[in-house]
Write a protein that holds these residues in place. Structure first.
Motif, mmCIF file in Angstrom:
data_model
loop_
_atom_site.group_PDB
_atom_site.id
_atom_site.type_symbol
_atom_site.label_atom_id
_atom_site.label_comp_id
_atom_site.label_asym_id
_atom_site.label_seq_id
_atom_site.Cartn_x
_atom_site.Cartn_y
_atom_site.Cartn_z
ATOM 1 N N TYR A 110 0.873 -1.181 0.000
ATOM 2 C CA TYR A 110 0.000 0.000 0.000
ATOM 3 C C TYR A 110 0.908 1.229 0.000
ATOM 4 N N ASN B 78 0.595 4.354 -0.237
ATOM 5 C CA ASN B 78 0.258 5.470 0.645
ATOM 6 C C ASN B 78 -0.246 5.007 1.998
ATOM 7 N N ASP C 86 -4.502 3.353 0.471
ATOM 8 C CA ASP C 86 -5.007 3.157 -0.897
ATOM 9 C C ASP C 86 -6.183 2.167 -0.879
#
Ligand code: BG6
Length: 473
Positions: free
Chosen positions: A88, A90, A93
Motif C-alpha cells: 500500500y 500510501n 489506498d
C-alpha cells in the motif's frame, strides 16, 4: 556457573536462519509503484553522510542470486520483512499494488525452491510516510484500520505458504525513537503523551492482526518481536537490584506482559499515570488486548546493560542506552566492567543471552524465536579478496553455545536468525556498520558492483548448520 550436562542440544527441525528487513536491503525505493516510508524519508535526510535506502544492498534486483547463496549456506529459515509501502504505497489506498505483491511472490518462490522456511515480519520500521502526513501515523486510531487492512492483504496472498509471521519489529525501541515514527511534537510533555498513545495503538493493531491471522491462516504461528535489552544490577545494593528490575520492566516486560496477559501491568500503569502519560482507551480496547494470544515471542538480542539507582533530583540523566530511557527515581546505566564492547560500544554478553532466554521462557512458558543476533563492525575487504571476521565468528559461536545451554535447560527455541544475512543499511550508522554473513562490496556512497562476497563467518555458520551446533568449531 551452573552447567547442564545434557549435551543433546538443538532439536530436529531447528530453524537455523538469518535475517534482514526490507528497507535495509531492498533498495528500489521508488520502483514498481512503491511509496515512501518514514524509514526512507529519515534516511534521505542523511544521504550526504550515510548510504540511504535508494539502493541499499539492492536485494530487489539481486534476490535470486542472494537466495542461491542462502541455499549454499544451508539456511533453514530466512526472516525478512514485507515493505508496507510496496503493498500500500500510501498506506490508505483502496487497492493494493499488484507489482509489490508480485515481488514477494517471487521471493517466496525462490525460498520454496531451496526449502528455506520464510519468517515474515509485517512491519519493520517502514510505515507509509503518507499516513504520518495525513493523520500523524500511529498517533491516530485510523492507523490500526490501515495496518489491519495491509495485514489482511498479506495473509490473503501469502497465507498458504508462510507458516511464521511476526507482527511488529521492536515496538519498544520504535516508540522511543522519534525518527522511526516521525514524531514532530516539540513540547516534551505532549510528545510523551503522543508516544504512549502511539504505543497503545500499536498494541491494539498487533492484537487485531494476531486474531486475524489465527482466523485466516489456521496452520500458521504469529507473534511480536521486540528489542530485548536486559539489565544487571550495577552492584548488589538493593536499590540497584530494584533499578535493574525497573529497567527490565520499563524496557522489555511491559511489552511482553501486555502481549501475553492481554492487559497493562500495574507497574506500567503506575509509571504512565504518575507522569500523566496514560493513553486514552476507547470502548472495547480492553477486550481487544485480552482477546489475542501470540503463539510465540520473538526477540532481538545484541547486548546487556548495567543499571544503578538514579536519584530523583539528578540534574542530567545520563542517556547511555539505545532506547534513550533513564528514569530519575528509578534507574540509569553504567558501564559493565566485566564485559567487552564492540567498536560501537555495544556490550557483548553471551551469558546474558542464556539468561534472557531462561527468563523469558520461565515468565511466559511460550516458545521463543531469536529474530536477530549479530555484530556490527567496520569489516575490511582484505587483499586476498576475503573478509576475515574472526570477531564475528567468536560472537556468534559464544552466543550459539549459550543458547544451546538454555535449550538443554528446557527453553523451547523455534529458530535462531543471525542479523544479518547481508550487509545492509544500519538503522543508525549507514553502510559502514556491517552485520552481514555476506559482504556487499559498496561504500556509503560508491555503489561499485555491489558484489556479494561470503565472509569467513558465512563458512563458519555453514558448518554450524551442517552439524546442528557450534561444538568443536
Ligand atoms: C535492531 C533492528 O534494532 O537492530 C535492525 O531491528 C537494526 O533493523 C539492528 O539494524 C541493529 O541496529 P543498528 O542501529 O546497528 O542498525
Amino acid at each position: 556457573m551452573m552447567e547442564n550436562r545434557k549435551i543433546s542440544g538443538f532439536p530436529e527441525g531447528f530453524l537455523w536462519g538469518a535475517s534482514t528487513s526490507a528497507f535495509q536491503v531492498e533498495g528500489a525505493y521508488a520502483e514498481d509503484g512503491k511509496g515512501l516510508s518514514v524509514a526512507d524519508t529519515a534516511s534521505l535526510k542523511h544521504s550526504d553522510v550515510y548510504a540511504d535506502t535508494k539502493v541499499a544492498a539492492d536485494f530487489y534486483h539481486h534476490y535470486r542470486e542472494d537466495i542461491v547463496l542462502m541455499a549454499e549456506l544451508g539456511l533453514k529459515s530466512y526472516r525478512f520483512s514485507i515493505n508496507w509501502t510496496r503493498i500500500y504505497p500510501n498506506g490508505d489506498d483502496e487497492q493494493p499494488n499488484e507489482a509489490g505483491l508480485r515481488f514477494y511472490d517471487k521471493v517466496l518462490d525462490e525460498l520454496e525452491k531451496y526449502g528455506i522456511e520464510p519468517i515474515v515480519t509485517l512491519y519493520h520500521f517502514d510505515m507509509p510516510q503518507h499516513l504520518v502526513d495525513a493523520y500523524g501515523g500511529w498517533a491516530d486510531r485510523r492507523c490500526i484500520r490501515d495496518f489491519v487492512k495491509y495485514a489482511r492483504t498479506c495473509f490473503e496472498r501469502y497465507g498458504n505458504r508462510v507458516r511464521y509471521w511476526l507482527t511488529i519489529n521492536e515496538q519498544n525501541l520504535m516508540v522511543r525513537k522519534d525518527k522511526l515514527l516521525d514524531i514532530r511534537e516539540e513540547d516534551p510533555q505532549k510528545k510523551e503523551q503522543i508516544r504512549h498513545q502511539m504505543n497503545h495503538h500499536m498494541f491494539l493493531a498487533g492484537a487485531e492482526v494476531i486474531k486475524l491471522c489465527h482466523r485466516m491462516c489456521p496452520g500458521a504461528k504469529i507473534g511480536p518481536t521486540f528489542a530485548y535489552l536486559p539489565s544487571y544490577p550495577a552492584t548488589c545494593k538493593p536499590e540497584d537490584v530494584l533499578a535493574a528490575m525497573d529497567s527490565d520492566n520499563l524496557y522489555n516486560y511491559y511489552l511482553t506482559d501486555i502481549h501475553v496477559y492481554g492487559k497493562y501491568p500495574q507497574y506500567y500503569r503506575n509509571y504512565l499515570e504518575e507522569h500523566g502519560w496514560f493513553p486514552q482507551f476507547a470502548d472495547g480496547d480492553e477486550e481487544i488486548l485480552a482477546g489475542a494470544k501470540p503463539d510465540f515471542l520473538g526477540f532481538n538480542y545484541y547486548l546487556t546493560y548495567a543499571a544503578e539507582y538514579c536519584p530523583e533530583d539528578v540534574e542530567n540523566a545520563d542517556y547511555l542506552s539505545i532506547l534513550n530511557l533513564v528514569v530519575p527515581g528509578h534507574f540509569r546505566y553504567v558501564k559493565n566492567p566485566y564485559l567487552k564492547a564492540t567498536e560501537y560500544g555495544w556490550q557483548i554478553d553471551p551469558v546474558g543471552f542464556r539468561k534472557s532466554l531462561m527468563e523469558l521462557y520461565q515468565r511466559y512458558q511460550l516458545p521463543v524465536m531469536i529474530t536477530e543476533n549479530g555484530m556490527g563492525t567496520h569489516d575490511v575487504l582484505s587483499e586476498d579478496g576475503k573478509i576475515h571476521d574472526d570477531y564475528r565468528i567468536n560472537y556468534l559461536k559464544s552466543h550459539i553455545e549459550e543458547m544451546r545451554k538454555a535449550v538443554c535447560d528446557g527453553v523451547e527455541v523455534l529458530s535462531y536468525n543471525v542479523w544479518a544475512f547481508l550487509d545492509l543499511v544500519s538503522s543508525s550508522d549507514g553502510f559502514s556498520k556491517r552485520y552481514g554473513l555476506v559482504y556487499i562490496d559498496r561504500t556509503e556512497h560508491d555503489l561499485k558492483q555491489l558484489a556479494r562476497i561470503p565472509k569467513d563467518s558465512f563458512y563458519f555458520y555453514q558448518k554450524v548448520i551442517a552439524q546442528g551446533s557450534a561444538d568443536g568449531l
